[in-house]
Each structure stands twice: as structure tokens, then as C-alpha cells.
Scaffold this active site. Sequence first.
Site, mmCIF file in Angstrom:
data_model
loop_
_atom_site.group_PDB
_atom_site.id
_atom_site.type_symbol
_atom_site.label_atom_id
_atom_site.label_comp_id
_atom_site.label_asym_id
_atom_site.label_seq_id
_atom_site.Cartn_x
_atom_site.Cartn_y
_atom_site.Cartn_z
ATOM 1 C CB CYS A 57 -0.098 9.417 -8.142
ATOM 2 S SG CYS A 57 0.342 8.499 -6.633
ATOM 3 C CG ASN A 75 2.836 8.378 -11.926
ATOM 4 O OD1 ASN A 75 2.143 7.530 -11.390
ATOM 5 N ND2 ASN A 75 2.740 8.469 -13.357
ATOM 6 N NE ARG A 118 -0.990 8.119 -1.144
ATOM 7 C CZ ARG A 118 -1.277 7.584 0.206
ATOM 8 N NH1 ARG A 118 -2.025 8.271 0.967
ATOM 9 N NH2 ARG A 118 -0.237 6.861 0.602
ATOM 10 C CB SER A 132 -3.611 4.872 -1.270
ATOM 11 O OG SER A 132 -4.005 6.218 -0.816
ATOM 12 C CB ILE A 133 0.227 1.685 -3.779
ATOM 13 C CG1 ILE A 133 -0.483 1.812 -5.195
ATOM 14 C CG2 ILE A 133 0.994 0.263 -3.978
ATOM 15 C CD1 ILE A 133 -1.777 0.923 -5.278
ATOM 16 C CB ILE A 134 3.801 2.175 -0.512
ATOM 17 C CG1 ILE A 134 4.273 1.397 -1.590
ATOM 18 C CG2 ILE A 134 4.758 2.483 0.579
ATOM 19 C CD1 ILE A 134 5.540 1.671 -2.361
ATOM 20 C CG ASP A 171 7.600 4.900 -3.239
ATOM 21 O OD1 ASP A 171 6.670 5.610 -2.643
ATOM 22 O OD2 ASP A 171 7.483 4.033 -4.333
ATOM 23 C CB VAL A 203 -10.249 -9.892 -21.823
ATOM 24 C CG1 VAL A 203 -10.568 -9.262 -20.481
ATOM 25 C CG2 VAL A 203 -9.010 -9.222 -22.418
#
Length: 613
Positions: free
Chosen positions: A2, A75, A49, A51-53, A100, A283
Site C-alpha cells: 500500500c 504498508n 490499498r 489488496s493482498i491479505i 496483519d 526482460v
Amino acid sequence: MCGIVGFVDNKPKSKKEKIIKDMADKIAHRGPDAEGFYNDSVVSLGHRRLSIIDLSDKGTQPIYNEDKTKVIVFNGEIYNYKEIKEVLLKKGHKFKTETDTEVIIHGYEEFGVNLFEKLRGMFAFVIYDKEKNELVGARDHFGIKPLYYYKDKENFMFASEIKAFLGHPNFKKEVNKKALKMYLIFQYSVFEETFFKNVFKLKPGHYFIYKNNKLEVKEYFSIDFKKEKKSFNSLKKELQRTLEDSIKYHQMTSDVEVGSYLSGGVDSSYVVSVAKPDKTFSVGFSEAGFDETQYAKELSNMLNIKNYQKHISSDDFFDALKTVEYHTDEPHANLSTVPLYFLSELASKQVKVVLSGEGSDEMFAGYNEYNEPTILKIYRCIPLFIRRFIAFIARQFPHFPGQNTLKLYGKPIEERYIGHGSIFEEQEINNVLCPDLRDDMKIKDVLKPYYDKVKGKNEITKKMYIDMFFWLPQDILLKADKMTMANSIELRVPLLDKEVFKLAKTIPTKYQIKDGQTKFMFRKIANEKIPEEWSKRRKLGFPVPFSKWIREEKYYLKVKEMFNRDYVDDFFDKKYINDLLEKHYKNEKNNGRLIYNIFIFLIWYDKFFVELA
């Protein structure tokens, strides 16, 4: 992952609501999924945000403790949050989310600042304690996540990125010209005060307390190397178990798909071989000697993983420079930052989270500079005053093979080794600058406090220590965070983990460099997962053919135009830098890296102080 912002102000709440949103909007790329704000008569906090968890709306920040006397914006990711949560539940804490973030605020409620050392992960957060009327902010152990603050006599504000401060009407945007000289030598900003006056980086392993217009910064974690006498096999086995555990933690702590970056080197190859994600990303450049994507493709095929690739053209590279420098916030002249931007863009089309191999070289002695040839070790035995004299004589002659080595080893390590930037020589740097910016500041003025902490250690350990404080957080991790966040994805670095470091710092030097190989123990561990060809491959990084390109008229003219703008005289000796460019263009001397350092600073200045004036 975040972006966070905030400030202290006694403005009416209605005005603060607009300001905090303007600040957060400047870093919307860090969190495009949601936004959240807190405002009262004293403090404003903002959050963007990714969003991961806990993907539900319950995970939207700011988040409070039970009685709402404390509020947090955060963050990062905490990989051991479930274990800490179990402890807190037993102590009677009540939770409303599965995040978390909520664990951090309850953990702070229970343990105070002693919480920070307990956290395993990457983080930058600020907690507003209403009862104490204070802000407490902390940054993770190694500096994986950034945290900046602006302070003058009347104002205090903080953010994940400096550009967020542009949204506050009280922010005075001024160039800190004192940062330029050392930037030209190191290729990145080395001081706590950034290229913006009164804007500071919170150092890794530190926290601040802001109360009654007073700021106090303290350290909660310090890096040290304490070698222990252990057998190679027992230490290797323990380290292998810890590394694999860390990779699993970093991969599993997510409610979205996790991919991985993959080059041809041992670090990312090892991470991929353990994690076995569904997708990898690579890459490179079409020019011969500047592409490792074939190795990434081969390993992915061996592991039955889908590999996505992109080849970057010279036009792609030059067109992206202004965007890249905007996202780095300060001038950042590591050439690999640009391919990392394109790599992140590529990955963002497929996943929200990627793993990468940063941190291994600094912890396990992986850089080629750590592995001195025997002849140089013998040469260092000559008294320093004699080597200084030889270096002085060498400078009097036109360039010859070995001249740079003689000049370099005419210095003590405190002046000789600054990390991997080392672009302009100290003796030359004042010639590059305009007369007003020339001064007597030396490299040793910057590095001495750090070298003083490792007196008596061997040279390899000293180099690793300097890299852990300078190169790693201020170059490697900075570009990793900023380039991924520019493309709204989260990067995780499982090799750079506090539990891994607990073991890494104990590895005897004889296990780090052995039989002509860097990070010997780590390679032995990796060799059990990947083919020997990968585990032994010499480190290349992200090689970029910039020096070759600016010998083409098209790109030479791009640089020349920038070198001759009106404002250049405020920073550089225009005649001197143009002479560097001409000699390079005519193939009289390879000045490519020197030119790039200057060029990047001017692109950064043009973006922040001309376009965004």
C-alpha cells in the site's frame, strides 16, 4: 502492499479532508484497490490499498484497536502475523479482521516499541496514539519498504513516497543541492536528508516518535556480523532449512496469486526452484551480451513453469526515463532501474505479487568486488604510503591497462570501497560541478562512521557491512519498491529475511569466498535445487547498453540537448560535461556511466522542478 500518508495540522477538519486525499492521490499507484482516511482536530491519516491479505472491505485502512484510542496506516506484509496474533488472543485482544495490520496495532498496544523487533517482514507504518497525542512510525529491519517525513518549524508530514508531499499546500519544494556531489559518486542519494530540503528518509531498523512538535528518532535493530565457529555442513544444513522456510512464508502469506522474477542468476533461480510458482517474468535487451532471458526460459521449461518475456528497445529505454525518475522520487542512476520498471509492467498483467532474489549478495558475499585476485591481496600488503605514491605517478600518464587499479589501491578501504556505484572519482568531482557547489566534502566524511563500527574486521566483512547500509537500502531495495509499486504490484524478497540474516551473519569468511567463487555456501545450497551451470554463473545483474546507444547520433543528440538547457549552469560546469559527452561520442574515451549520472539528475530535475513547477 500500500501507500501511506499523513500530517499534523490544526486546520479545520473540512480542509484537512481535501489535503489528505490530494496527498494520497499522488501515490494512488501504490494502492489502486481502495482508499481510507482518518481526520480529527490534530492529525490526518491516509491510505491507498493494494489488496493482498483479507480481500474483504474489512481490510481497508486505517484500522483501529478495540476502543479506537489508536489508529494505524500500514504498508507492507508481516509474515509471522498469525503467530503474534495467537499470543495476543491469549492476552485477551479482540480482532475484527484477518489482516496483519490489525495484529500490528494490537501488538503495539501490548508491547509498545518492543513489538518492532518481533515483526518478521517488510513494513512501514505510523500509529496515532490519541491518549498520548503522539505519532509513532517504524520502518523494517533492512529498509525494504520506504518511509519519508517532512519537517520544518511549523509542519510535520510523512508518506511512502516524497511526491505525496506535493499534495500539501504547506510543503516547500526546494532542491537540496548539497546532495548532488555524493550522488554523482555513489549514483544514488546517500544522506538522510533527501534531494528535497527538509525531507528525510527514516533509516532501516529505526522508528520515530513525534509529539508536541518534537521529533525523536531511535534505532531498534542494528546490522552486525558475528562469525561463529561451526562446521560447514551443519551451518549449510541449518541455513538451507531457514531459506526454504522463508520462501514458503513469503509465498503463502497471500490471498492472491504469487509469481516470480527470474534472471539467469543463482538468486532468483533458487527462489523459483523452491517456490515453483505458476509464472515467471524476465526482460532483456536484443544487443549481444545484454540478455539473459534464454537462461530464464530454459530453467522455467525444466521446472514446467510458464515464463513471460519482454525485450526492451533503445527507444523503450529512453522514452521511459522521465516516468522512471518520477517514481524513484530522487535521482537514481542505476541503469537496471529501467529494465526493472518494464519487468514490473510485464508481471502486473498477470499477478499482484512477485518474489525476487534481492539481498543474497549482501548477506552471503556475492559481489565480484568481494573476491579479490591473489595479486591484489599481495599488492595490499605494500605500505599505504607507497601505494599512494604509485597511484599519484599513475595519474600523470595517459590511460594504460591497470591504471585504474593502481589509483584505486592507492587508497585505504575507507576511501576505496563505497559499494557498487563509484562512478565519478573524488579528485574529479569538483570539476563537474558549477563553482557554487564545489566544496571539500570527501567520501570518508560519509562512510567513516560506518567503517568505525567494523574496525578490526576483515575487508570482506567491511565491504558487506557498507553494502548493507548503503547499496542495499538506498539503491537495490529502493528501485525494487518504487518500480513495482509504479505498476501496482507487490515485490517480496524472501532471501532478505531477519531469520535468514541471523544465520548469514555468523558464516565464517572462509565459507563465503572459496575456490574463486563468491557466496560459496549459498551456491552449494542452490546447487541442490538447480543445475550447476546456474549456481556457478557469474553475476551480471541487469546489463544495459546505454554507453553503446549514445554513440548513435539520435541518442547522443538527446543527451546533448539536455546538457545544454538553461538551468544546467545552476548545477554543473556546462563546458566540462559537454566535453565528457563529446569524447564518448567520438569513441575517444568511455564516459557512458559518468554521462548517465548527470543525464539522470537533469531528467529528474526537469520533471519535478520544471514540469511540476
